[in-house]
Design an enzyme around this catalytic site. Structure first.
Site, PDB file in Angstrom:
ATOM      1  N   SER A   7       1.015  -1.279  -0.101  1.00 43.17           N
ATOM      2  CA  SER A   7       0.165  -0.070   0.070  1.00 43.17           C
ATOM      3  C   SER A   7       0.862   1.294   0.099  1.00 43.17           C
ATOM      4  CB  SER A   7      -0.905  -0.104   1.224  1.00 43.17           C
ATOM      5  OG  SER A   7      -1.386   1.289   1.605  1.00 43.17           O
ATOM      6  N   HIS A  32      -1.456  -1.318  -4.062  1.00 38.67           N
ATOM      7  CA  HIS A  32      -2.291  -0.876  -3.630  1.00 38.67           C
ATOM      8  C   HIS A  32      -2.779   0.370  -3.520  1.00 38.67           C
ATOM      9  CE1 HIS A  32      -5.813  -2.117  -0.924  1.00 38.67           C
ATOM     10  NE2 HIS A  32      -5.608  -1.162  -0.180  1.00 38.67           N
ATOM     11  N   ASP A  34      -4.948   3.436  -1.601  1.00 39.49           N
ATOM     12  CA  ASP A  34      -5.957   3.740  -0.757  1.00 39.49           C
ATOM     13  C   ASP A  34      -6.647   5.237  -0.953  1.00 39.49           C
ATOM     14  OD1 ASP A  34      -5.895   1.560   1.214  1.00 39.49           O
ATOM     15  OD2 ASP A  34      -3.875   2.018   1.610  1.00 39.49           O
ATOM     16  N   MET A  36      -9.164   7.833   0.228  1.00 43.29           N
ATOM     17  CA  MET A  36      -9.891   8.103   1.369  1.00 43.29           C
ATOM     18  C   MET A  36     -10.579   9.538   1.317  1.00 43.29           C
ATOM     19  SD  MET A  36      -7.722   6.761   4.425  1.00 43.29           S
ATOM     20  CE  MET A  36      -6.684   5.426   4.585  1.00 43.29           C
ATOM     21  N   HIS A  65      -8.322   1.026  -3.800  1.00 45.18           N
ATOM     22  CA  HIS A  65      -9.379   0.585  -2.626  1.00 45.18           C
ATOM     23  C   HIS A  65     -10.155   1.932  -2.328  1.00 45.18           C
ATOM     24  CE1 HIS A  65      -9.656  -0.627   1.945  1.00 45.18           C
ATOM     25  NE2 HIS A  65     -10.758  -0.535   1.263  1.00 45.18           N
ATOM     26  N   MET A  67     -12.183   4.094  -0.090  1.00 43.33           N
ATOM     27  CA  MET A  67     -12.990   4.345   1.020  1.00 43.33           C
ATOM     28  C   MET A  67     -13.658   5.712   0.959  1.00 43.33           C
ATOM     29  SD  MET A  67     -10.052   2.737   3.318  1.00 43.33           S
ATOM     30  CE  MET A  67      -8.856   3.251   1.914  1.00 43.33           C
ATOM     31  N   MET A 136     -11.363  -6.185   5.675  1.00 48.03           N
ATOM     32  CA  MET A 136     -10.412  -4.954   6.630  1.00 48.03           C
ATOM     33  C   MET A 136     -10.311  -5.880   7.844  1.00 48.03           C
ATOM     34  SD  MET A 136      -9.842  -2.517   4.349  1.00 48.03           S
ATOM     35  CE  MET A 136      -9.047  -1.790   5.792  1.00 48.03           C
ATOM     36  N   GLY A 141      -8.924   3.814   7.431  1.00 47.10           N
ATOM     37  CA  GLY A 141      -8.720   5.347   7.604  1.00 47.10           C
ATOM     38  C   GLY A 141      -7.237   5.511   7.826  1.00 47.10           C
ATOM     39  N   PHE A 142      -6.505   4.582   8.427  1.00 44.64           N
ATOM     40  CA  PHE A 142      -4.744   5.038   8.716  1.00 44.64           C
ATOM     41  C   PHE A 142      -4.075   3.669   8.558  1.00 44.64           C
ATOM     42  CE2 PHE A 142      -7.749   8.075  10.912  1.00 44.64           C
ATOM     43  CZ  PHE A 142      -7.056   9.200  10.612  1.00 44.64           C
ATOM     44  N   GLY A 144      -0.607   1.698   9.774  1.00 47.98           N
ATOM     45  CA  GLY A 144       0.125   1.311  11.017  1.00 47.98           C
ATOM     46  C   GLY A 144      -0.750   1.029  12.207  1.00 47.98           C
ATOM     47  N   ASP A 174      -6.576  -6.484   4.377  1.00 52.43           N
ATOM     48  CA  ASP A 174      -5.801  -5.340   4.496  1.00 52.43           C
ATOM     49  C   ASP A 174      -5.943  -4.591   5.725  1.00 52.43           C
ATOM     50  OD1 ASP A 174      -5.020  -2.668   3.877  1.00 52.43           O
ATOM     51  OD2 ASP A 174      -6.538  -2.118   2.607  1.00 52.43           O
ATOM     52  N   GLY A 175      -4.793  -4.399   6.278  1.00 51.69           N
ATOM     53  CA  GLY A 175      -4.522  -3.772   7.606  1.00 51.69           C
ATOM     54  C   GLY A 175      -3.837  -4.351   8.663  1.00 51.69           C
ATOM     55  N   GLY A 176      -2.708  -3.963   8.963  1.00 52.68           N
ATOM     56  CA  GLY A 176      -1.920  -4.441  10.119  1.00 52.68           C
ATOM     57  C   GLY A 176      -1.085  -5.768   9.888  1.00 52.68           C
ATOM     58  N   GLY A 196       1.153  -2.118   4.167  1.00 55.05           N
ATOM     59  CA  GLY A 196       1.791  -0.698   3.966  1.00 55.05           C
ATOM     60  C   GLY A 196       3.091  -0.633   4.754  1.00 55.05           C
ATOM     61  N   SER A 197       2.646  -0.498   6.046  1.00 49.00           N
ATOM     62  CA  SER A 197       3.976  -0.281   6.963  1.00 49.00           C
ATOM     63  C   SER A 197       5.145  -1.253   6.838  1.00 49.00           C
ATOM     64  CB  SER A 197       3.542   0.034   8.395  1.00 49.00           C
ATOM     65  OG  SER A 197       2.532   0.787   8.550  1.00 49.00           O
TER      66      SER A 197
END
Ligand code: DX5
Ligand code: ZN
Length: 214
Positions: A7, A32, A34, A36, A65, A67, A136, A141-142, A144, A174-176, A196-197
């Site tokens: 991401s 990816h 994002d 928003m 994606h 959002m 998700m 939204g964020f 990390g 997606d996420g973490g 992402g991170s």
């Protein structure tokens, strides 16, 4: 093999072209992006102009994606900008069927995403309409944020339904996502992992991508 979709939310924006090249050279399968709007989620990111700029420097599959509220209004713009897949949120549209048809009519693959609080039942009747379901594993939204472990059971449940329906729908998460939780997601039946991170903050991106895959 499972696909990894870095991401760009976590990339160095001042060096975006180099970051994209770094991700491609490190074995990224998809990119990816994002989007928003500050309404569907509390944060604001990019628009179709950035997707177009990315398209001009890469042949990599661009996974958009959305959002955003009223995604129907913007599907054409993201399609024209060069997105390959367009994912909308089930919580943001009136008609999942119509929205999927709009995306597919533009020659793109269609994805539907659900937030952590939305059950798999919400989209289970639409597996033939979407090439991809994005689960998700954080509240969107964020970047990390911490991975929600409950997502693993959701992947298993969705995988069962996909197998039972005979559809070829891909499961993306997606996420973490990081080297610690990727194995459980692979075993549960995920097909694409967004990171992402874990990818962009890695000192050895190629090694991180291999570890996420295997
Ligand atoms: C969150 C976004 C994610 C985010 C993932 O709303 O949809 O794609 O970039 O970032 P990490 O991997 O850092 O959680
Ligand atoms: Zn995302």
């Amino acid at each position: 093999m499972i696909k990894i979709a870095p991401s760009i939310l976590a990339s160095d924006y001042l060096n975006l072209a180099a970051e994209i090249r770094r991700a491609e050279d490190s074995g990224a399968d998809w990119l990816h992006v994002d989007i928003m709007d500050g309404v569907f989620v509390p944060n604001i990111t990019f628009g179709p102009g950035l997707v177009q700029a990315i398209r001009s420097i890469t042949k990599c599959f661009i996974d958009v994606h959305l959002m955003i509220v009223n995604p129907e209004k913007h599907i054409k713009a993201f399609s024209d900008a060069g997105a390959d897949n367009i994912t909308i949120h089930a919580e943001a549209v009136d008609s999942l069927s119509l929205t999927a048809e709009t995306i597919r009519a533009l020659g793109k693959t269609a994805g539907v995403s659900i937030n952590p609080g939305t059950p798999v039942e919400k989209i289970a009747g639409y597996l033939d309409k979407f090439e991809l379901v994005l689960l998700m594993s954080v509240n969107p939204g964020f970047g990390g944020q911490d991975f929600m472990v409950s997502t693993i059971d959701k992947v298993k449940e969705l995988k069962k339904r996909i197998l039972a329906s005979g559809s070829k729908t891909l499961i993306e998460v997606d996420g973490g996502i990081n080297e610690k939780n990727a194995a459980a997601l692979r075993e549960a039946g995920a097909d694409v992992l967004v990171a992402g991170s874990a990818v962009f903050k890695s000192s050895n991106m190629a090694q991180t991508i291999i570890r996420l895959k295997t």
